[in-house]
Scaffold this active site. Structure first.
Site, PDB file in Angstrom:
ATOM      1  N   CYS A 141     -23.965 -76.169   2.490  1.00 43.72           N
ATOM      2  CA  CYS A 141     -25.038 -75.603   1.690  1.00 43.72           C
ATOM      3  C   CYS A 141     -24.726 -74.138   1.395  1.00 43.72           C
ATOM      4  CB  CYS A 141     -26.413 -75.661   2.350  1.00 43.72           C
ATOM      5  SG  CYS A 141     -26.977 -77.319   2.662  1.00 43.72           S
ATOM      6  N   ARG A 179     -19.681 -75.137  -1.415  1.00 41.48           N
ATOM      7  CA  ARG A 179     -20.262 -75.414  -0.099  1.00 41.48           C
ATOM      8  C   ARG A 179     -21.126 -76.676  -0.081  1.00 41.48           C
ATOM      9  NH1 ARG A 179     -20.002 -70.732   3.070  1.00 41.48           N
ATOM     10  NH2 ARG A 179     -21.527 -71.641   4.469  1.00 41.48           N
ATOM     11  N   TRP A 194     -25.675 -79.542   0.537  1.00 42.84           N
ATOM     12  CA  TRP A 194     -24.866 -80.646   1.050  1.00 42.84           C
ATOM     13  C   TRP A 194     -25.777 -81.359   2.043  1.00 42.84           C
ATOM     14  CZ3 TRP A 194     -22.901 -82.554   5.675  1.00 42.84           C
ATOM     15  CH2 TRP A 194     -21.844 -83.476   5.551  1.00 42.84           C
ATOM     16  N   ASN A 200     -29.401 -73.206   5.330  1.00 46.76           N
ATOM     17  CA  ASN A 200     -28.098 -73.826   5.550  1.00 46.76           C
ATOM     18  C   ASN A 200     -27.960 -74.040   7.047  1.00 46.76           C
ATOM     19  OD1 ASN A 200     -25.361 -74.472   5.767  1.00 46.76           O
ATOM     20  ND2 ASN A 200     -24.720 -72.339   5.679  1.00 46.76           N
ATOM     21  N   GLY A 201     -27.827 -75.299   7.464  1.00 51.36           N
ATOM     22  CA  GLY A 201     -27.696 -75.585   8.891  1.00 51.36           C
ATOM     23  C   GLY A 201     -28.474 -76.831   9.252  1.00 51.36           C
ATOM     24  N   GLU A 222      -0.786 -84.205   5.820  1.00 56.95           N
ATOM     25  CA  GLU A 222      -1.452 -83.342   4.838  1.00 56.95           C
ATOM     26  C   GLU A 222      -1.381 -83.955   3.433  1.00 56.95           C
ATOM     27  OE1 GLU A 222      -3.470 -81.101   4.937  1.00 56.95           O
ATOM     28  OE2 GLU A 222      -3.335 -79.975   3.082  1.00 56.95           O
ATOM     29  N   LYS A 281      -4.651 -84.907   1.223  1.00 59.54           N
ATOM     30  CA  LYS A 281      -4.878 -84.371  -0.133  1.00 59.54           C
ATOM     31  C   LYS A 281      -5.174 -85.505  -1.097  1.00 59.54           C
ATOM     32  CE  LYS A 281      -5.497 -81.161   0.532  1.00 59.54           C
ATOM     33  NZ  LYS A 281      -5.407 -80.332   1.701  1.00 59.54           N
ATOM     34  N   GLU A 306      -8.730 -87.146  -0.359  1.00 59.71           N
ATOM     35  CA  GLU A 306      -9.951 -86.353  -0.566  1.00 59.71           C
ATOM     36  C   GLU A 306     -10.256 -86.059  -2.024  1.00 59.71           C
ATOM     37  OE1 GLU A 306     -10.330 -82.389   1.112  1.00 59.71           O
ATOM     38  OE2 GLU A 306      -8.196 -82.070   0.965  1.00 59.71           O
ATOM     39  N   HIS A 352       6.019 -99.882  13.842  1.00 67.99           N
ATOM     40  CA  HIS A 352       5.086-100.339  14.877  1.00 67.99           C
ATOM     41  C   HIS A 352       3.753-100.803  14.300  1.00 67.99           C
ATOM     42  CE1 HIS A 352       7.829 -99.077  18.015  1.00 67.99           C
ATOM     43  NE2 HIS A 352       7.994 -97.938  17.346  1.00 67.99           N
ATOM     44  N   LYS A 362     -16.724 -77.307   1.130  1.00 70.05           N
ATOM     45  CA  LYS A 362     -15.603 -76.451   1.537  1.00 70.05           C
ATOM     46  C   LYS A 362     -15.754 -75.968   2.978  1.00 70.05           C
ATOM     47  CE  LYS A 362     -11.871 -74.068   0.596  1.00 70.05           C
ATOM     48  NZ  LYS A 362     -10.623 -74.853   0.557  1.00 70.05           N
TER      49      LYS A 362
HETATM   50  C1  AGP Z   1      -8.869 -79.702   3.421  1.00 68.58           C
HETATM   51  O1  AGP Z   1      -8.404 -80.014   2.171  1.00 68.58           O
HETATM   52  C2  AGP Z   1     -10.243 -80.034   3.716  1.00 68.58           C
HETATM   53  N1  AGP Z   1     -11.143 -79.831   2.682  1.00 68.58           N
HETATM   54  C3  AGP Z   1     -10.718 -79.856   5.134  1.00 68.58           C
HETATM   55  O2  AGP Z   1     -10.001 -80.771   5.882  1.00 68.58           O
HETATM   56  C4  AGP Z   1     -10.607 -78.451   5.811  1.00 68.58           C
HETATM   57  O3  AGP Z   1      -9.284 -78.128   6.019  1.00 68.58           O
HETATM   58  C5  AGP Z   1     -11.390 -78.510   7.135  1.00 68.58           C
HETATM   59  O4  AGP Z   1     -12.733 -78.773   6.864  1.00 68.58           O
HETATM   60  C6  AGP Z   1     -11.250 -77.247   7.941  1.00 68.58           C
HETATM   61  O5  AGP Z   1     -11.802 -76.145   7.295  1.00 68.58           O
HETATM   62  P1  AGP Z   1     -11.494 -74.678   7.772  1.00 68.58           P
HETATM   63  O6  AGP Z   1     -10.028 -74.446   7.635  1.00 68.58           O
HETATM   64  O7  AGP Z   1     -12.293 -73.813   6.841  1.00 68.58           O
HETATM   65  O8  AGP Z   1     -11.932 -74.560   9.187  1.00 68.58           O
END
Ligand code: AGP
Length: 614
Positions: A2, A27, A74, A100-101, A487, A491, A494, A510, A609
């Site tokens: 949020c 956010r 969010w 937010n929270g 990674e 990517k 997501e 395996h 984010k």
């Molecule tokens: C990465 O593409 C993500 N959106 C997510 O995994 C992110 O890396 C994770 O939420 C950690 O965030 P931070 O680095 O701000 O702690």
């Protein structure tokens, strides 16, 4: 999650709020809303959807007021709909609040309020808090500040809140615990409150980062006053922002993600700037200087992080073990915090976070701190909660990362980890002088090499077009390339919503090998290095089962070229630094596939984010 933004001053608040909400939309973007006050009248607009939907919803209305609050959500409690959108109002409609929270004890509080005759219209925990504040104000006959203070003493959970009151039209109250709240101090008694500095930077560079348990009240004439929830007065500590406004714009790129991918030659350079000297054979990380000896003596390093930062942490594990000969454990912060880990004062905990606000990472830090460990942070956002909570740390200096999919933050995190491991290894004597010098020289060549990988963009886009309709994908790598495989898969899933798995290449036999058929694209990192031949064998195994191989190889490779369906050539570098190059093609593949599938690249569904809830 949020995003919250608030304004009080002489200007019309609405344009400031809307612009701010657009900056904070990374956010969360399930619903959005604003409340403005004009001549003691509150106007409230909110709806499901993005900030652009809110603008369309408001379109044509006479929105006025020089004090206002805005929110982009969010969803945690209650589905994203108009009613659950913020601001939330108190029963009488006198108070409005953005939040937010998560209020963890909201159910108990709600029950008590219902027993006292209150009714609720939304499913949110936020409505419970604003009703509680109103209840206290009415029954205990206290002013708004005191009612907020008493209510927050009853709350369990996390919050950054801002409240307006119809009865107090010249006052704005904000408070924080675990979720961030930055106060911008403008000229002529003009104040801003926001989840981060991005909505503020345009108007003032002077900010106060509210601390946990603090409540800030801005009065149009008296200005800013801060007290904690025990009612002790605090002196606001004003700091100057380092952020540049142009870094918050797309700068001609179609998406922030693409801009951020292409920024990597510069962001890696910025991350190294002033920290190494090839001539002097030195790496200096000012932020951890006082803790270097402690790191040298450490029996163990525990890395805590989430998501992409966790993947960078895995690269860090290999680097610290290789270069500094210190055993490393890499932990998902969310698991670490709940499993009674064995930690003591000889442990170094490295917390990695782009945003510096991730709730699980923050909780893991608090836990490790309480057991006496030394906490070193690697954060991107200057002044963020994690950066302020750790004993020491190094910023990644990648600049604001707006796209939800992390790209330049990853390469900057790996760069800092490489610098740290080299600095400690050198001090400890675990890296021979010549190897140190070679690695240092190689590190300085990385920005140019990243630039040359980016030149392959057209070829990568062509490959993306071929595989964009695949329902699944497999990513394989070994050694330093294994975290890159993870990674790459993250990517892809997501932002394109294609199911993808990252695996250590040898683990494929395996289990995952059963998935391979002529439909399955397998992305492999097969660059020159200690496990090159082994990876070539893994590629053969995939080809024998008719899988499609897209291999990232070292320039000039002819062996893999012969077997693979496609190769993406990247410059040679030390195996330890290869993640900084090999991740780039995967970032670009995901980006192009997502664009081709018409996904919302910068704001993928269900994500945010900063994950400020656990
Ligand atoms: C990465 O593409 C993500 N959106 C997510 O995994 C992110 O890396 C994770 O939420 C950690 O965030 P931070 O680095 O701000 O702690």
């Amino acid at each position: 999650m949020c995003g919250i933004v608030a304004y009080i001053g002489d200007q019309e608040a609405y344009p400031i709020l809307i612009k701010g909400l657009k900056r904070l939309e990374y956010r969360g973007y399930d619903s959005a809303g604003v409340a403005l006050m004009d001549n003691g009248e509150l106007q409230l607009y909110k709806c499901k959807g993005r900030v652009a939907d809110l603008e369309a919803h408001i379109n044509g209305a006479d929105v006025r007021g020089t004090i206002g609050i805005g929110h982009t959500r969010w969803a945690t409690h209650g589905e994203p709909n108009d009613v659950n959108a913020h601001p939330q109002s108190s029963g009488s409609g006198d108070l409005v609040m953005i939040h937010n929270g998560i209020i963890e004890n909201y159910a108990t509080l709600k029950e008590e309020l219902i027993n006292r005759g209150h009714t609720f219209v939304s499913d949110t925990d936020t409505e419970v808090l604003i009703q509680l504040i109103e209840d206290i104000r009415q029954h205990e006959e206290v002013d708004l500040f005191e009612a907020v203070r008493i209510a927050l003493n009853e709350v369990v959970g996390a919050y950054a809140i801002v409240i307006l009151s119809r009865k107090d039209p010249d006052i704005m109250i904000g408070a924080k615990k675990s979720s961030p709240l930055t106060i911008g101090v403008g000229n002529n008694n003009e104040y801003f409150m926001a989840s981060d500095a991005t909505p503020i930077i345009e108007y003032t560079k002077n900010v106060v980062y509210l601390e946990d348990g603090e409540i800030a009240m801005v009065d149009r004439t008296a200005g800013l006053m801060i007290r904690n929830i025990e009612n002790q007065e605090k002196t606001p500590y004003i700091q100057e922002l380092e952020m540049q406004l142009e870094n918050l714009e797309k700068g001609g790129y179609e998406h922030f993600m693409l801009k951020e991918i292409f920024e990597q030659p510069r962001s890696i350079l910025d991350c190294m700037r002033g920290r190494l000297s090839v001539e002097k054979g030195k790496v200096v990380l000012g932020g951890i200087k006082d803790y270097e000896q402690k790191m040298v003596n450490a029996k163990r390093i525990i890395i805590v992080a989430c998501g992409t930062s966790w993947h960078a942490g895995l690269v860090g594990e290999y680097l610290f073990e290789d270069l500094a000969r210190i055993p490393v454990e890499v932990e998902y912060a969310s698991e670490f915090r709940y499993r009674n880990p064995i930690i003591d004062e000889d442990d170094i905990v490295l917390a990695i976070s782009q945003s510096g606000e991730t709730a699980d990472t923050l909780a893991a830090i608090e836990l490790a701190k309480s057991k006496g460990a030394t906490i070193i942070g690697i954060c991107n956002v200057v002044g963020s909660t994690i950066a302020r909570t750790t004993h020491a740390g190094s910023y990644t200096h990648a600049g604001p990362e707006i796209g939800v999919a992390s790209t330049k933050a990853f390469t900057a995190q790996v760069t800092v980890l490489a610098l740290m491991a080299m600095a400690i290894g050198k001090r400890k004597g675990t890296i021979p002088e010549s190897a140190f010098h070679l690695l240092l020289t190689e590190l300085t060549s990385i920005p140019d090499k990243v630039e040359s990988v980016l030149k392959r963009d057209a070829q990568i886009k062509y490959i993306a077009d071929i595989y964009k309709d695949a329902p699944n994908a497999l990513y394989l790598g070994r050694g330093y390339s294994f975290p890159v495989a993870l990674e790459g898969a993250l990517k892809l899933k997501e932002i394109s919503y294609i199911h993808a798995e990252g695996y250590p290449a040898a683990e494929m036999k395996h289990g995952p090998i059963a998935l391979i058929d002529e439909e399955m694209p397998v992305f492999v990192i097969a660059t020159k290095g200690p496990s090159y031949e082994k990876v070539v064998s893994n590629i053969q195994e995939v080809k024998a089962r008719k899988g499609k191989i897209i291999a990232v190889v070292t320039e000039g490779d002819i062996v893999v070229k012969d077997i693979a369906d496609h190769v993406i050539e990247i410059p040679d570098t030390d195996d330890k630094l290869m993640p900084l190059l090999s991740v780039i093609p995967f970032q670009l593949i995901s980006y192009h596939i997502a664009v081709m599938l018409k996904r919302n690249v910068d704001q993928p569904r269900n994500l945010a984010k900063s994950v400020t809830v656990e």
